[in-house]
Design a protein around this motif. Structure first.
Motif, PDB file in Angstrom:
ATOM      1  N   GLU A 244       0.825  -1.208   0.000  1.00 37.68           N
ATOM      2  CA  GLU A 244       0.000   0.000   0.000  1.00 37.68           C
ATOM      3  C   GLU A 244       0.863   1.263   0.000  1.00 37.68           C
ATOM      4  N   PHE A 245       1.965   1.252   0.741  1.00 36.89           N
ATOM      5  CA  PHE A 245       2.878   2.390   0.713  1.00 36.89           C
ATOM      6  C   PHE A 245       3.461   2.555  -0.693  1.00 36.89           C
ATOM      7  N   GLY A 246       3.662   1.421  -1.382  1.00 34.27           N
ATOM      8  CA  GLY A 246       4.192   1.456  -2.740  1.00 34.27           C
ATOM      9  C   GLY A 246       3.267   2.117  -3.742  1.00 34.27           C
ATOM     10  N   HIS A 247       1.988   2.225  -3.415  1.00 34.05           N
ATOM     11  CA  HIS A 247       1.043   2.926  -4.289  1.00 34.05           C
ATOM     12  C   HIS A 247       1.258   4.441  -4.278  1.00 34.05           C
ATOM     13  N   MET A 248       1.792   4.982  -3.192  1.00 31.70           N
ATOM     14  CA  MET A 248       1.755   6.421  -2.980  1.00 31.70           C
ATOM     15  C   MET A 248       2.426   7.246  -4.077  1.00 31.70           C
ATOM     16  N   PRO A 249       3.610   6.876  -4.568  1.00 32.88           N
ATOM     17  CA  PRO A 249       4.206   7.705  -5.631  1.00 32.88           C
ATOM     18  C   PRO A 249       3.325   7.842  -6.867  1.00 32.88           C
ATOM     19  N   VAL A 250       2.702   6.737  -7.316  1.00 29.53           N
ATOM     20  CA  VAL A 250       1.852   6.838  -8.509  1.00 29.53           C
ATOM     21  C   VAL A 250       0.518   7.493  -8.194  1.00 29.53           C
ATOM     22  N   ASN A 251       0.068   7.415  -6.932  1.00 29.91           N
ATOM     23  CA  ASN A 251      -1.179   8.092  -6.560  1.00 29.91           C
ATOM     24  C   ASN A 251      -1.090   9.595  -6.803  1.00 29.91           C
ATOM     25  N   PHE A 252       0.101  10.153  -6.600  1.00 27.82           N
ATOM     26  CA  PHE A 252       0.257  11.600  -6.663  1.00 27.82           C
ATOM     27  C   PHE A 252       1.045  12.081  -7.885  1.00 27.82           C
ATOM     28  N   ASN A 253       1.367  11.189  -8.818  1.00 30.76           N
ATOM     29  CA  ASN A 253       2.153  11.602  -9.971  1.00 30.76           C
ATOM     30  C   ASN A 253       1.659  10.878 -11.215  1.00 30.76           C
ATOM     31  N   GLU A 254       0.856  11.560 -11.997  1.00 25.58           N
ATOM     32  CA  GLU A 254       0.258  10.947 -13.173  1.00 25.58           C
ATOM     33  C   GLU A 254       1.304  10.618 -14.233  1.00 25.58           C
ATOM     34  N   THR A 255       2.349  11.432 -14.312  1.00 26.13           N
ATOM     35  CA  THR A 255       3.417  11.147 -15.284  1.00 26.13           C
ATOM     36  C   THR A 255       4.095   9.825 -14.966  1.00 26.13           C
ATOM     37  N   LEU A 256       4.355   9.591 -13.683  1.00 26.75           N
ATOM     38  CA  LEU A 256       4.936   8.313 -13.265  1.00 26.75           C
ATOM     39  C   LEU A 256       3.995   7.173 -13.594  1.00 26.75           C
ATOM     40  N   ARG A 257       2.715   7.339 -13.285  1.00 29.05           N
ATOM     41  CA  ARG A 257       1.743   6.274 -13.571  1.00 29.05           C
ATOM     42  C   ARG A 257       1.734   5.938 -15.067  1.00 29.05           C
ATOM     43  N   ASN A 258       1.730   6.946 -15.910  1.00 29.76           N
ATOM     44  CA  ASN A 258       1.681   6.713 -17.356  1.00 29.76           C
ATOM     45  C   ASN A 258       2.925   5.979 -17.846  1.00 29.76           C
ATOM     46  N   ARG A 281      -0.593  -7.581 -12.715  1.00 29.32           N
ATOM     47  CA  ARG A 281      -0.570  -7.004 -14.049  1.00 29.32           C
ATOM     48  C   ARG A 281      -1.872  -6.277 -14.418  1.00 29.32           C
ATOM     49  N   GLN A 282      -2.816  -6.158 -13.487  1.00 29.95           N
ATOM     50  CA  GLN A 282      -4.113  -5.595 -13.874  1.00 29.95           C
ATOM     51  C   GLN A 282      -4.043  -4.114 -14.234  1.00 29.95           C
ATOM     52  N   ASN A 283      -3.131  -3.357 -13.639  1.00 29.81           N
ATOM     53  CA  ASN A 283      -2.975  -1.952 -13.998  1.00 29.81           C
ATOM     54  C   ASN A 283      -1.627  -1.443 -13.473  1.00 29.81           C
ATOM     55  N   ALA A 284      -1.283  -0.224 -13.871  1.00 30.94           N
ATOM     56  CA  ALA A 284       0.013   0.347 -13.479  1.00 30.94           C
ATOM     57  C   ALA A 284       0.149   0.466 -11.975  1.00 30.94           C
ATOM     58  N   ASP A 285      -0.934   0.789 -11.289  1.00 31.24           N
ATOM     59  CA  ASP A 285      -0.890   0.984  -9.843  1.00 31.24           C
ATOM     60  C   ASP A 285      -0.516  -0.305  -9.118  1.00 31.24           C
ATOM     61  N   GLU A 286      -1.188  -1.408  -9.454  1.00 31.20           N
ATOM     62  CA  GLU A 286      -0.913  -2.684  -8.792  1.00 31.20           C
ATOM     63  C   GLU A 286       0.470  -3.219  -9.188  1.00 31.20           C
ATOM     64  N   TYR A 287       0.821  -3.036 -10.436  1.00 30.16           N
ATOM     65  CA  TYR A 287       2.131  -3.470 -10.943  1.00 30.16           C
ATOM     66  C   TYR A 287       3.254  -2.787 -10.161  1.00 30.16           C
ATOM     67  N   PHE A 288       3.147  -1.473  -9.996  1.00 25.59           N
ATOM     68  CA  PHE A 288       4.188  -0.722  -9.296  1.00 25.59           C
ATOM     69  C   PHE A 288       4.205  -1.051  -7.808  1.00 25.59           C
ATOM     70  N   ALA A 289       3.030  -1.162  -7.189  1.00 32.43           N
ATOM     71  CA  ALA A 289       2.953  -1.400  -5.748  1.00 32.43           C
ATOM     72  C   ALA A 289       3.475  -2.780  -5.366  1.00 32.43           C
ATOM     73  N   GLU A 290       3.072  -3.821  -6.106  1.00 40.21           N
ATOM     74  CA  GLU A 290       3.512  -5.173  -5.753  1.00 40.21           C
ATOM     75  C   GLU A 290       5.007  -5.353  -6.041  1.00 40.21           C
ATOM     76  N   SER A 291       5.476  -4.718  -7.099  1.00 36.04           N
ATOM     77  CA  SER A 291       6.908  -4.788  -7.388  1.00 36.04           C
ATOM     78  C   SER A 291       7.714  -4.020  -6.343  1.00 36.04           C
ATOM     79  N   THR A 292       7.133  -2.965  -5.781  1.00 42.73           N
ATOM     80  CA  THR A 292       7.784  -2.248  -4.688  1.00 42.73           C
ATOM     81  C   THR A 292       7.938  -3.162  -3.478  1.00 42.73           C
ATOM     82  N   ALA A 293       6.892  -3.926  -3.159  1.00 47.80           N
ATOM     83  CA  ALA A 293       6.990  -4.894  -2.065  1.00 47.80           C
ATOM     84  C   ALA A 293       8.102  -5.895  -2.349  1.00 47.80           C
TER      85      ALA A 293
END
Length: 342
Positions: A244-258, A281-293
């Motif tokens: 969940e902490f791994g979600h935070m960067p993409v939550n607040f930065n659309e350029t990063l999410r894209n 793999r369902q979306n950028a948010d989950e991909y980034f957060a789980e890989s952060t873990a």
């Protein structure tokens, strides 16, 4: 960027008397200012430890130099440290200033802001009320959050300027939707909330009332996923908060999410992902957060998929995402051949 909070650290110098061979005092002062050099300016730590320590070292262009921190004049040497614990994430500037000349910016560093929030049930109010984080659950959350926030790059910290990263601990006998920030989600489901038109193929639909980890403007994590509670604990210790902490960067930065979505699209549905592939793999948010873990070695389970939850797996299987993660976190990652990514 809106919401930027600034504070200053001023390096000031007295203008020295000009010698016969020296030009006018203003020119001497300008030369003195130009010759003032920043050797280092760092920000270490996190709000989940003891705050952020700013450290700097300046070579002066004039013999007399003082340091001003937080707009309070305090005579200090040019090599010094200062502890900062701002209420919101704040950028601190380091300036050189001599006489009446305009200040010269030497560097900027950012101090994060964040809190751990526990909850107690107030019978009279018939509601769960937030309190400062205290006890074993808060201690466990602080260790994980400090490890992750303390690894943020300067680029990543700036994503949160003017904001605070709060971590809410859901009591093991309460629902997420009992807590004030998430009460509006009661009675809805995760897919309905995230994809109301049903067009994006949301995975793992479930009632928000049952969710034990969430991330939006703040992070929420079930108490039972921080400390062991008989019959309640599910995922391996630390995984839920790391995710969940791994979600935070993409939550607040659309350029990063894209940019993460582009990496995900290029990898496609047949590639292997950290954790349970269909969820990651369902979306950028989950991909980034789980890989952060995975980057921080917090597996979803103590017995399965653990080989994927480490930076070596990412270095072997997903270099494009690893490179993106490295713009956010200062964590050394080496592949199985011993090549390390900085």
């Amino acid at each position: 960027m809106t919401g930027v909070v600034l504070s200053t650290i001023l390096v000031t110098g007295l203008v020295v008397s000009a010698s016969p061979a020296t030009a006018d005092p203003a020119s001497a002062a300008a030369t003195c200012l130009a010759n003032t050099r920043l050797n280092q300016f760092t920000a270490t730590g996190s709000p989940y430890g003891n705050g952020t320590t700013l450290s700097w070292d300046v070579t002066r262009g004039c013999p007399e130099v003082t340091v001003i921190t937080s707009d309070i004049p305090l005579p200090q040497p040019t090599t010094n440290t200062s502890l900062k614990a701002p209420s919101v994430t704040t950028e601190y500037n380091l300036y050189a200033k001599i006489g009446g000349l305009p200040a010269r910016l030497l560097g900027t560093r950012t101090a994060l802001a964040g809190k751990i929030i526990d909850y107690v049930y107030i019978a009279k109010a018939r509601a769960w009320m937030g309190t400062p984080g205290d006890g074993p659950d808060a201690d466990a959350a602080k260790v994980i959050a400090h490890k992750m926030a303390g690894a943020f790059t300067e680029q990543a910290k700036r994503i949160f300027l003017g904001k605070r990263i709060d971590i809410h601990i859901i009591p093991h006998d309460a629902k997420l939707t009992d807590l004030p920030p998430w009460r509006s989600k009661a009675g809805t489901t995760t897919c309905t909330d995230e994809d109301p038109e049903g067009e994006e193929g949301c995975v793992n639909d479930r009632p928000w009332d049952d969710v034990r980890g969430a991330s939006s403007g703040a992070v929420a994590v079930g108490e039972e996923n921080l400390v062991y509670i008989e019959g309640k604990s599910t995922y391996h210790h630390g995984h839920t908060l790391a995710h969940e902490f791994g979600h935070m960067p993409v939550n607040f930065n659309e350029t990063l999410r894209n940019s993460v979505q582009t990496i995900l699209n290029d990898r496609g549905p047949e590639a292997s992902y950290v954790g349970q592939d269909v969820n990651t793999r369902q979306n950028a948010d989950e991909y980034f957060a789980e890989s952060t873990a995975g980057l921080f070695r917090y597996p979803i389970s103590a017995t399965s998929l653990t080989e994927e939850y480490n930076p070596t797996w990412l270095a072997d299987h997903d270099v494009p995402l690893l490179k993106k993660l490295k713009t956010i976190y200062n964590v050394l990652a080496c592949n199985s051949n011993g090549f390390c990514y900085l």
